[in-house]
Motif scaffolding. Sequence first.
Motif, short mmCIF file in Angstrom:
data_model
loop_
_atom_site.label_atom_id
_atom_site.label_comp_id
_atom_site.label_asym_id
_atom_site.label_seq_id
_atom_site.Cartn_x
_atom_site.Cartn_y
_atom_site.Cartn_z
N ARG A 218 1.01 -1.21 -0.18
CA ARG A 218 0.09 0.09 0.08
C ARG A 218 0.73 1.24 0.18
N ARG A 219 1.73 1.36 0.91
CA ARG A 219 2.60 2.52 0.91
C ARG A 219 3.38 2.90 -0.49
N LEU A 220 3.77 1.74 -0.93
CA LEU A 220 4.46 1.80 -2.38
C LEU A 220 3.31 2.31 -3.29
N GLY A 221 2.24 1.68 -3.43
CA GLY A 221 1.09 2.29 -4.29
C GLY A 221 1.00 3.64 -4.02
N ASP A 222 0.99 4.14 -2.70
CA ASP A 222 0.49 5.68 -2.33
C ASP A 222 1.82 6.68 -3.31
N GLN A 223 3.17 6.01 -3.03
CA GLN A 223 4.27 6.76 -3.44
C GLN A 223 3.78 7.02 -5.15
N ILE A 224 3.35 5.65 -5.80
CA ILE A 224 3.14 5.85 -7.22
C ILE A 224 2.00 6.72 -7.72
N ALA A 225 1.07 6.58 -6.82
CA ALA A 225 -0.11 7.26 -6.96
C ALA A 225 0.28 8.86 -6.91
N ARG A 226 1.01 9.36 -5.84
CA ARG A 226 1.31 10.62 -5.77
C ARG A 226 1.75 11.26 -7.09
N GLU A 227 2.57 10.50 -7.53
CA GLU A 227 3.06 11.08 -8.81
C GLU A 227 2.37 11.01 -10.05
N LEU A 228 1.45 9.79 -10.08
CA LEU A 228 0.22 10.07 -11.10
C LEU A 228 -0.45 11.18 -11.02
N TYR A 229 -0.76 11.42 -9.67
CA TYR A 229 -1.97 12.65 -9.50
C TYR A 229 -1.11 13.98 -9.94
N ARG A 230 0.30 14.07 -9.99
CA ARG A 230 0.87 15.47 -10.28
C ARG A 230 0.92 15.47 -11.77
N ASP A 231 0.81 14.36 -12.30
CA ASP A 231 1.08 14.21 -13.69
C ASP A 231 0.04 15.26 -14.46
N PRO A 232 0.53 16.07 -15.56
CA PRO A 232 -0.33 16.84 -16.42
C PRO A 232 -1.55 15.99 -16.97
N ASP A 233 -1.33 14.69 -17.25
CA ASP A 233 -2.48 13.93 -17.89
C ASP A 233 -3.22 13.14 -16.81
N TYR A 234 -3.27 13.45 -15.80
CA TYR A 234 -3.98 13.08 -14.59
C TYR A 234 -5.37 13.85 -14.85
N LEU A 235 -6.58 13.31 -14.71
CA LEU A 235 -7.81 13.88 -15.19
C LEU A 235 -8.57 13.40 -14.13
N ASP A 236 -9.47 14.38 -13.23
CA ASP A 236 -10.51 13.95 -12.54
C ASP A 236 -11.83 14.29 -13.15
N ASP A 237 -12.16 13.68 -14.15
CA ASP A 237 -13.44 14.03 -14.89
C ASP A 237 -14.73 13.33 -14.03
N PRO A 238 -15.37 14.23 -13.43
CA PRO A 238 -16.46 13.35 -12.36
C PRO A 238 -17.24 12.52 -13.37
N VAL A 239 -17.61 12.86 -14.40
CA VAL A 239 -18.48 11.88 -15.27
C VAL A 239 -17.97 10.58 -15.68
N LEU A 240 -16.79 10.73 -16.31
CA LEU A 240 -16.21 9.41 -16.42
C LEU A 240 -15.62 8.65 -15.37
N GLN A 241 -15.18 9.42 -14.26
CA GLN A 241 -14.87 8.72 -13.15
C GLN A 241 -16.16 7.96 -12.39
N ALA A 242 -17.20 8.47 -12.36
CA ALA A 242 -18.35 8.01 -11.78
C ALA A 242 -18.57 6.73 -12.66
N TYR A 243 -18.58 6.68 -13.79
CA TYR A 243 -19.17 5.40 -14.79
C TYR A 243 -18.02 4.34 -14.44
N VAL A 244 -16.71 4.63 -14.42
CA VAL A 244 -15.73 3.62 -14.07
C VAL A 244 -15.84 3.00 -12.79
N GLU A 245 -16.03 4.09 -11.86
CA GLU A 245 -16.18 3.57 -10.37
C GLU A 245 -17.24 2.62 -10.04
N ASP A 246 -18.26 2.87 -10.63
CA ASP A 246 -19.71 2.13 -10.53
C ASP A 246 -19.08 0.63 -10.99
#
Length: 506
Positions: free
Chosen positions: A47-75
């Motif tokens: 989990r700690r390793l995953g958090d470290q990777i996620a931290r970099e992904l969240y900073r990436d300009p290509d990271y996208l929090d699109d609520p519509v697509l996010q809700a669809y995939v999360e569902d």
Amino acid sequence: MARSSLSRLAWRPLGLLLCLSLCAPPLATAQLPSLGGGEGMTLGAERRLGDQIARELYRDPDYLDDPVLQAYVEDIWLSLMQAARSRGELSPDQDERFAWEVVLGRDRQVNAFALPGGYMGVYLGLIAVVANRDELASVLGHELSHITQRHISRLMSKEGQQTPLMIAALILAALAASKSPDAASALMVGGQALTLQNQLRFSRDMEREADRVGYGVMTQAGYDGQGFVTMFDKLQQASRLNDNGAYPYLRSHPLTTERIADMQARQQLKDVGPVPTTLEHSLIAARARALSSSNIDQQRQWVAEPDAAGFAALPVNRQAGVLYTAALAARQLRDYPRARQWAIRLQDKVRGNPEAQRLQTWLLCEIDLAAGRPETAARLPLSTQGPRPALFLAVQGRLAQGVSAEVEAAAETLQTWVTLRPHDASAWQMMAAAWRAVGKPLRALRAEAEAQVAHFDYSAAMDRFKAAQDMVRRGGEAGADHVEASIIDTRAREVGLLLREQSAQR
Ligand SMILES: [Zn+2]
């Protein structure tokens, strides 16, 4: 060495990757322990390793929090997790300790990848190319099973000599390389590129297991197993047409005839042809398509498509998708009258279909917000019970209208929302804007800090907490908010500890 290609890499920790790749001793494949014997990483370490990777992904300009697509995939993701739970594939321990977050990337590649610690990366290219929920569920179910079967932890344990940061760097480098294949040679020195690929590749047995378990999970969740077969067909066809790396999912998941035969055997009694697409899915795929491209010529082409000869002859789902993409592309080009025109024409196509109607309403709100007509979005109710895209639009509408009492109500609603979902960085950010707009800068600073915490950027969070503490010390109106000031002190201490832990891991 192709230096120029480095600039195309979006991943921020590039300097770090280069440095580590150059300094670390080459990984000796021959000396690695065999796969079967190892227990793998502990859940906590993974989990700690995953958090470290996620931290970099969240900073990436290509990271996208699109609520519509996010809700669809999360569902889909949540329903698969529920099925895995009830089948006993997902242990309570893993359930509790992993993140189970979907991270979207604005990338046209057809790709999805399970990461350590329960993170699931999904590129928009995948959402755009699948024909229905069932196909998407087949990919997500397969990836989920790599996580639940602890395949990742077993791969990671091969890296026994490496620090977690080194492993995180290897994974990020592999992701960067898959986005930009020629950059791989620039990043990796000597034989490391090859070693890296071998290190991070699941074995054939793991792939077969992920297919088998994934199929069980997705069918139990109520998806049509035929989605697995049509997805294989789709990927195989694409690989025949195009072997230039545009389908990286194939590189990490080679389609052996064996895997395809296994899957067909599972489905043989139910071979009923492809699962039809739904109106809702057509619109979701259209959104993914539009958001994955920033090419202006492409967008202009999309805007013109509903006018093209042949549009009227398309099936209604296709027409709806074309109109959705056209409206969104026009919004991106700031051609708001055109965007509105297509969104309103879409209304006729979605009538009588609640899921699709909802998507059309949100699209129109989004276009009107961009066009300076916030009243459309402000008509949506402020509710924490409904879907996230609706809440976000409702808040944005009120923020843009700027009526104090309404903005304050929006901030309060978001406060309730984040109490239940403290990892929702976008909600914290929006809440910060709302508090600032109604003259509560202390609350705004704390919300900004929490947004950074949600994405594991503890150092940025501490900057905001310190600014808030300074504000309290200076006194005035902000200093009088004693409750908020005391929450800030407590949180600053807690996050300070997390920051020290994070630095110690390096
Ligand atoms: Zn796989």
